[in-house]
Write an enzyme that holds these catalytic residues in place. Structure first.
Site, PDB file in Angstrom:
ATOM      1  N   HIS A 239       0.806  -1.230   0.000  1.00  0.00           N
ATOM      2  CA  HIS A 239       0.000   0.000   0.000  1.00  0.00           C
ATOM      3  C   HIS A 239       0.841   1.284   0.000  1.00  0.00           C
ATOM      4  O   HIS A 239       0.651   2.179  -0.832  1.00  0.00           O
ATOM      5  CB  HIS A 239      -0.909   0.041   1.235  1.00  0.00           C
ATOM      6  CG  HIS A 239      -1.758  -1.160   1.428  1.00  0.00           C
ATOM      7  ND1 HIS A 239      -2.930  -1.359   0.755  1.00  0.00           N
ATOM      8  CD2 HIS A 239      -1.601  -2.243   2.230  1.00  0.00           C
ATOM      9  CE1 HIS A 239      -3.488  -2.495   1.137  1.00  0.00           C
ATOM     10  NE2 HIS A 239      -2.695  -3.054   2.034  1.00  0.00           N
TER      11      HIS A 239
HETATM   12  C1  BDR Z   1      -2.345   0.766   5.563  1.00  0.00           C
HETATM   13  O1  BDR Z   1      -2.495   0.202   6.860  1.00  0.00           O
HETATM   14  C2  BDR Z   1      -1.271  -0.190   7.369  1.00  0.00           C
HETATM   15  O2  BDR Z   1      -1.368  -1.433   7.986  1.00  0.00           O
HETATM   16  C3  BDR Z   1      -0.287  -0.162   6.211  1.00  0.00           C
HETATM   17  O3  BDR Z   1       1.007   0.177   6.656  1.00  0.00           O
HETATM   18  C4  BDR Z   1      -0.867   0.847   5.279  1.00  0.00           C
HETATM   19  O4  BDR Z   1      -0.386   2.147   5.584  1.00  0.00           O
HETATM   20  C5  BDR Z   1      -3.126  -0.066   4.568  1.00  0.00           C
HETATM   21  O5  BDR Z   1      -4.464  -0.071   4.898  1.00  0.00           O
END
Ligand code: BDR
Ligand code: CA
Length: 315
Positions: A239
């Protein structure tokens, strides 16, 4: 491409560390003025230690400032089921050699933004607590902020809950302040980040590497495949790398300016980003640029290539 001043606001976090590595591989294009941390994937102590450890491991003397230990209003809830007890998928790095530059991310952000000759781009890839406080307490920074490239939210569906993405869910009130601020925003939500990542074979290959960066990223990413948030067990989103990728290769994405509201209710939908996707409603460029599509294959190629490139650079 002009070298862009950036500050990465993060909660490392497995994909945060991959995003940091990706940014470091592109220091010729990105001038990293600092890293600020925020409680999210783990406690503020753990995520800050992780940032210090990773920069020490790579021999990078980047300023690190510790941010908020809890959301604006609610109690903190870590994502240890996703990132492990230490926030790095249980990967153990040596103790940090570099020291914390500041224990106040908000004043660090203010000072760094105000003293920069060129405007600064913020890259928040964790809960938006630090950024919300910054713009509320020191609104004078706003005119020297070029862009806010956010990983968070979604045009439909969530991951932390059925309708809320983790970073927004973790501090919806902060997210609302940021989305309502009229700052120039790019939103990399789950609707694109779920198609921005690596295949299991890529991760296995990275994990077997002897390069510092690729081995670290590969071994941490293997942890994701133990969970249920990978696509059919064959592909994992990265992400947070999306928020960096957009700055370097905006042509990989499609976007539309849309209104983004944040559900701050105490109902089931808390943390949902309500994005106005109605295509007959036209929003001008003062509204967030919401990414709607990504070239998955190019994303993967560039990310992999740059992680191997950073191996060479850090030695
Ligand atoms: C986001 O949530 C976190 O767990 C990850 O680092 C990312 O920023 C994805 O939903
Ligand atoms: Ca994150």
């Amino acid at each position: 491409m002009k070298r862009r001043n950036i500050i990465i606001d993060c909660d490392p976090g497995i994909d945060d560390i991959v995003a940091l590595s990706f940014a470091l591989a592109n220091e010729d294009k990105l001038n990293i003025l600092g890293i600020t941390t925020v409680a999210g994937n783990q406690t503020i102590e753990k995520v800050t230690t992780n940032a210090l450890k990773v920069m020490s491991y790579y021999n990078k003397d980047i300023k690190i400032a510790m941010g908020q230990k809890r959301p604006l209003l609610r109690e903190k809830a870590a994502a240890s089921n996703v990132h492990g007890e230490n926030g790095m998928g249980d990967y153990q790095l040596p103790e940090p050699k570099i020291e914390l530059y500041s224990d106040n991310a908000i004043t660090f952000l203010r000072d760094t933004i105000l003293s920069s000759e060129e405007k600064v781009t913020l890259v928040p890839v964790g809960p938006l607590t630090n950024i919300a406080l910054l713009i509320k307490v020191f609104p004078e920074v706003i005119e020297n902020i070029e862009l806010v490239s956010i990983m968070g939210g979604s045009t439909s569906g969530g991951n932390r809950t059925s309708c809320a993405e983790f970073n927004i869910w973790a501090d919806p009130e902060a997210a609302k302040i940021v989305f309502d601020s009229k700052l120039p925003i790019v939103m990399s939500g789950l609707n694109v980040t779920h198609s921005s990542g690596l295949y299991k074979e890529d991760v296995e290959k990275l994990a077997q590497s002897t390069g510092k960066v690729t081995e670290l990223c590969g071994k941490m990413l293997q942890y994701y495949f133990k969970g249920d948030h990978v696509k059919e067990g064959t592909f994992t989103p990265i992400h947070d790398a999306c928020a960096i990728m957009y700055l370097l290769y905006p042509e990989l994405f499609e976007f539309k300016h849309m209104r983004v509201d944040v559900d701050c209710s105490e109902e089931l939908s808390r943390g949902n980003t309500i994005v106005d996707v109605r295509d007959w409603i036209k929003y001008d460029e003062t509204y967030p640029r919401v990414l709607t599509n990504v070239d998955t294959e190019k994303f993967r190629e560039i990310l992999l290539n740059d992680l191997y490139k950073l191996d060479e650079m850090v030695g």
